[in-house]
Scaffold this motif. Structure first.
Motif, PDB file in Angstrom:
ATOM      1  N   GLN A   1       0.823  -1.210   0.000  1.00  0.00           N
ATOM      2  CA  GLN A   1       0.000   0.000   0.000  1.00  0.00           C
ATOM      3  C   GLN A   1       0.856   1.259   0.000  1.00  0.00           C
ATOM      4  N   GLN A   2       2.158   1.095   0.294  1.00  0.00           N
ATOM      5  CA  GLN A   2       3.038   2.254   0.307  1.00  0.00           C
ATOM      6  C   GLN A   2       3.321   2.785  -1.098  1.00  0.00           C
ATOM      7  N   SER A   3       2.741   2.119  -2.116  1.00  0.00           N
ATOM      8  CA  SER A   3       2.787   2.729  -3.452  1.00  0.00           C
ATOM      9  C   SER A   3       2.105   4.091  -3.423  1.00  0.00           C
ATOM     10  N   ALA A   4       1.384   4.375  -2.333  1.00  0.00           N
ATOM     11  CA  ALA A   4       0.823   5.719  -2.158  1.00  0.00           C
ATOM     12  C   ALA A   4       1.911   6.774  -2.118  1.00  0.00           C
ATOM     13  N   LEU A   5       3.153   6.379  -1.780  1.00  0.00           N
ATOM     14  CA  LEU A   5       4.254   7.359  -1.714  1.00  0.00           C
ATOM     15  C   LEU A   5       4.545   7.984  -3.072  1.00  0.00           C
TER      16      LEU A   5
ATOM     17  N   LEU B   1       3.322  12.378  -6.985  1.00  0.00           N
ATOM     18  CA  LEU B   1       3.007  12.796  -8.358  1.00  0.00           C
ATOM     19  C   LEU B   1       1.686  13.542  -8.428  1.00  0.00           C
ATOM     20  N   LEU B   2       0.671  13.034  -7.724  1.00  0.00           N
ATOM     21  CA  LEU B   2      -0.619  13.713  -7.728  1.00  0.00           C
ATOM     22  C   LEU B   2      -0.526  15.087  -7.077  1.00  0.00           C
ATOM     23  N   GLY B   3       0.239  15.171  -5.975  1.00  0.00           N
ATOM     24  CA  GLY B   3       0.417  16.468  -5.327  1.00  0.00           C
ATOM     25  C   GLY B   3       1.110  17.466  -6.221  1.00  0.00           C
ATOM     26  N   TRP B   4       2.076  16.983  -6.993  1.00  0.00           N
ATOM     27  CA  TRP B   4       2.811  17.852  -7.921  1.00  0.00           C
ATOM     28  C   TRP B   4       1.896  18.338  -9.058  1.00  0.00           C
TER      29      TRP B   4
ATOM     30  N   ASN C   1      -4.188  13.419  -1.010  1.00  0.00           N
ATOM     31  CA  ASN C   1      -4.210  14.724  -1.667  1.00  0.00           C
ATOM     32  C   ASN C   1      -5.579  15.389  -1.569  1.00  0.00           C
ATOM     33  N   GLY C   2      -6.644  14.591  -1.565  1.00  0.00           N
ATOM     34  CA  GLY C   2      -7.972  15.163  -1.369  1.00  0.00           C
ATOM     35  C   GLY C   2      -8.109  15.798   0.002  1.00  0.00           C
ATOM     36  N   TYR C   3      -7.634  15.090   1.021  1.00  0.00           N
ATOM     37  CA  TYR C   3      -7.701  15.625   2.378  1.00  0.00           C
ATOM     38  C   TYR C   3      -6.783  16.829   2.556  1.00  0.00           C
ATOM     39  N   ARG C   4      -5.651  16.795   1.890  1.00  0.00           N
ATOM     40  CA  ARG C   4      -4.745  17.956   1.975  1.00  0.00           C
ATOM     41  C   ARG C   4      -5.423  19.194   1.385  1.00  0.00           C
ATOM     42  N   GLN C   5      -6.085  19.010   0.259  1.00  0.00           N
ATOM     43  CA  GLN C   5      -6.781  20.139  -0.366  1.00  0.00           C
ATOM     44  C   GLN C   5      -7.905  20.640   0.538  1.00  0.00           C
ATOM     45  N   ALA C   6      -8.646  19.721   1.161  1.00  0.00           N
ATOM     46  CA  ALA C   6      -9.739  20.121   2.048  1.00  0.00           C
ATOM     47  C   ALA C   6      -9.200  20.923   3.235  1.00  0.00           C
ATOM     48  N   GLY C   7      -8.093  20.453   3.822  1.00  0.00           N
ATOM     49  CA  GLY C   7      -7.521  21.164   4.960  1.00  0.00           C
ATOM     50  C   GLY C   7      -7.020  22.544   4.604  1.00  0.00           C
ATOM     51  N   LEU C   8      -6.399  22.664   3.438  1.00  0.00           N
ATOM     52  CA  LEU C   8      -5.889  23.964   2.993  1.00  0.00           C
ATOM     53  C   LEU C   8      -7.018  24.934   2.665  1.00  0.00           C
TER      54      LEU C   8
ATOM     55  N   SER D   1       2.251  19.694   5.289  1.00  0.00           N
ATOM     56  CA  SER D   1       3.301  19.282   4.356  1.00  0.00           C
ATOM     57  C   SER D   1       2.687  18.565   3.166  1.00  0.00           C
ATOM     58  N   PRO D   2       3.361  18.580   1.995  1.00  0.00           N
ATOM     59  CA  PRO D   2       2.886  17.808   0.840  1.00  0.00           C
ATOM     60  C   PRO D   2       2.767  16.321   1.158  1.00  0.00           C
ATOM     61  N   ALA D   3       1.938  15.615   0.365  1.00  0.00           N
ATOM     62  CA  ALA D   3       1.625  14.215   0.642  1.00  0.00           C
ATOM     63  C   ALA D   3       2.842  13.303   0.521  1.00  0.00           C
ATOM     64  N   GLY D   4       3.751  13.585  -0.422  1.00  0.00           N
ATOM     65  CA  GLY D   4       4.901  12.710  -0.644  1.00  0.00           C
ATOM     66  C   GLY D   4       5.776  12.543   0.596  1.00  0.00           C
ATOM     67  N   PRO D   5       6.303  13.621   1.158  1.00  0.00           N
ATOM     68  CA  PRO D   5       7.119  13.490   2.366  1.00  0.00           C
ATOM     69  C   PRO D   5       6.361  12.909   3.554  1.00  0.00           C
ATOM     70  N   VAL D   6       5.087  13.254   3.714  1.00  0.00           N
ATOM     71  CA  VAL D   6       4.298  12.701   4.818  1.00  0.00           C
ATOM     72  C   VAL D   6       4.204  11.192   4.692  1.00  0.00           C
ATOM     73  N   ARG D   7       3.914  10.732   3.478  1.00  0.00           N
ATOM     74  CA  ARG D   7       3.808   9.282   3.270  1.00  0.00           C
ATOM     75  C   ARG D   7       5.163   8.615   3.451  1.00  0.00           C
ATOM     76  N   ALA D   8       6.228   9.330   3.112  1.00  0.00           N
ATOM     77  CA  ALA D   8       7.573   8.763   3.270  1.00  0.00           C
ATOM     78  C   ALA D   8       7.890   8.502   4.736  1.00  0.00           C
ATOM     79  N   VAL D   9       7.613   9.465   5.591  1.00  0.00           N
ATOM     80  CA  VAL D   9       7.844   9.263   7.027  1.00  0.00           C
ATOM     81  C   VAL D   9       6.972   8.118   7.539  1.00  0.00           C
ATOM     82  N   GLY D  10       5.768   8.011   7.000  1.00  0.00           N
ATOM     83  CA  GLY D  10       4.855   6.964   7.434  1.00  0.00           C
ATOM     84  C   GLY D  10       5.329   5.559   7.122  1.00  0.00           C
ATOM     85  N   LEU D  11       6.332   5.437   6.265  1.00  0.00           N
ATOM     86  CA  LEU D  11       6.838   4.106   5.926  1.00  0.00           C
ATOM     87  C   LEU D  11       7.583   3.446   7.077  1.00  0.00           C
ATOM     88  N   ILE D  12       7.758   4.140   8.180  1.00  0.00           N
ATOM     89  CA  ILE D  12       8.332   3.472   9.343  1.00  0.00           C
ATOM     90  C   ILE D  12       7.395   2.373   9.849  1.00  0.00           C
TER      91      ILE D  12
END
Length: 293
Positions: free
Chosen positions: A101-105, A110-113, A168-175, A244-255
């Motif tokens: 599921q980490q393919s979300a990274l 890409l979607l955020g960009w 990315n949908g939730y990020r847009q809603a929060g912003l 923060s953008p979705a990419g780095p957030v998801r990256a940290v989440g890979l722990i």
């Protein structure tokens, strides 16, 4: 850097929720177990938002069309992704599906960009590429498991794609709701999304699989625990995405990857292969590069 802390806290909470949902799949089915995440998490999400709202009295929310659209797209994508993830766990195992599921990274970055204009450094994109290679190595099944394993791998990747859209949908809603108060915006979006998800899933299951609803109600104790951990995890994810953008957030989440491997071995007697360890190592290295970016 508060988003790093929030994402790091969300990861183990997410593993705990996934493990509890995985245990509910047998009786309730994947979509009944998916409902647990949202329906039983909703009271906790409302409580979290209430506390945040009381502490943010100067918030000026603007529930614009952009907010509602972001929350709705995120809610639908998250429901689909959770269902795919639980089905992948049955086919590929808890730990492997958790990593797939980490393919979300890469997809989330890409979607955020493309959609939100998020900008990442060159070495962050290199890390995302390396993590993608690791995911490919991890998801490719053995020859004797080609048909069964490939289906699980595709389901895991579909879950990652769904989570990428949801993030990315939730990020847009929060912003959109109140950029000056990201924690307030994130928890408000969480409540709105879970209300939508609970209503839609309950209605669909009542019409198509009422036995799944009965199974969820019967196992209310474990369902409540899954909802509690899921609500806390989602609150942390949403808040991190507002910062923060979705990419780095998801990256940290890979722990959550090594945590999921330990849980899979302990609870479900799973033993990853050498190739899966190599894929996990490549993915982890890619995550480190992305986080530095």
């Amino acid at each position: 850097m508060l988003w790093v802390f929030l994402a790091a806290v969300a990861a183990p909470l997410q593993v705990a929720r996934n493990a509890m949902q995985r245990g509910l799949v047998g009786d309730a089915g994947p979509w009944g177990a998916t409902l647990v995440r949202f329906l039983f998490g909703l009271p906790f999400s409302i409580l979290i938002f209430t506390v945040v709202a009381l502490l943010t009295r100067d918030a000026k929310p603007d529930p614009s069309l952009r907010f509602w659209l972001g929350a709705m797209v995120g809610a639908i994508a998250q429901v689909a992704a959770t269902g795919f993830l639980l089905m992948a766990m049955r086919r590929s195992g808890f730990a492997v599906a958790s990593v797939l599921q980490q393919s979300a990274l890469p997809l989330g970055a890409l979607l955020g960009w493309v959609a939100l204009g998020d900008d990442l450094a060159a070495h962050a994109w290199s890390g995302i590429a390396l993590a993608t290679v690791g995911l490919g190595v991890l998801s490719w099944p053995r020859r004797d498991q080609m048909e069964h394993g490939l289906a699980g791998g595709l389901l895991g990747l579909a879950a990652g794609a769904g989570f990428a859209v949801a993030f990315n949908g939730y990020r847009q809603a929060g912003l959109a709701l109140d950029p000056a108060h990201p924690i307030f915006s994130a928890t408000a979006a969480l409540v709105v999304a879970q209300v939508m998800q609970s209503a839609v899933l309950t209605g669909l299951l009542a019409a198509t699989r009422p036995e799944a609803l009965r199974a969820v109600a019967t196992s209310w104790r474990s369902s409540l625990a899954a909802g509690f951990f899921g609500s806390l995890a989602s609150a942390c994810w949403f808040a991190a995405l507002a910062l923060s953008p979705a990419g780095p957030v998801r990256a940290v989440g890979l722990i959550e990857t090594p945590i999921a491997a330990a849980v899979g071995h302990r609870l479900f007697r799973e033993r990853p292969s050498a190739r899966q360890w190599v894929g996990g190592l490549l993915t982890t290295l890619g995550v480190l590069m992305t986080t530095l970016g």
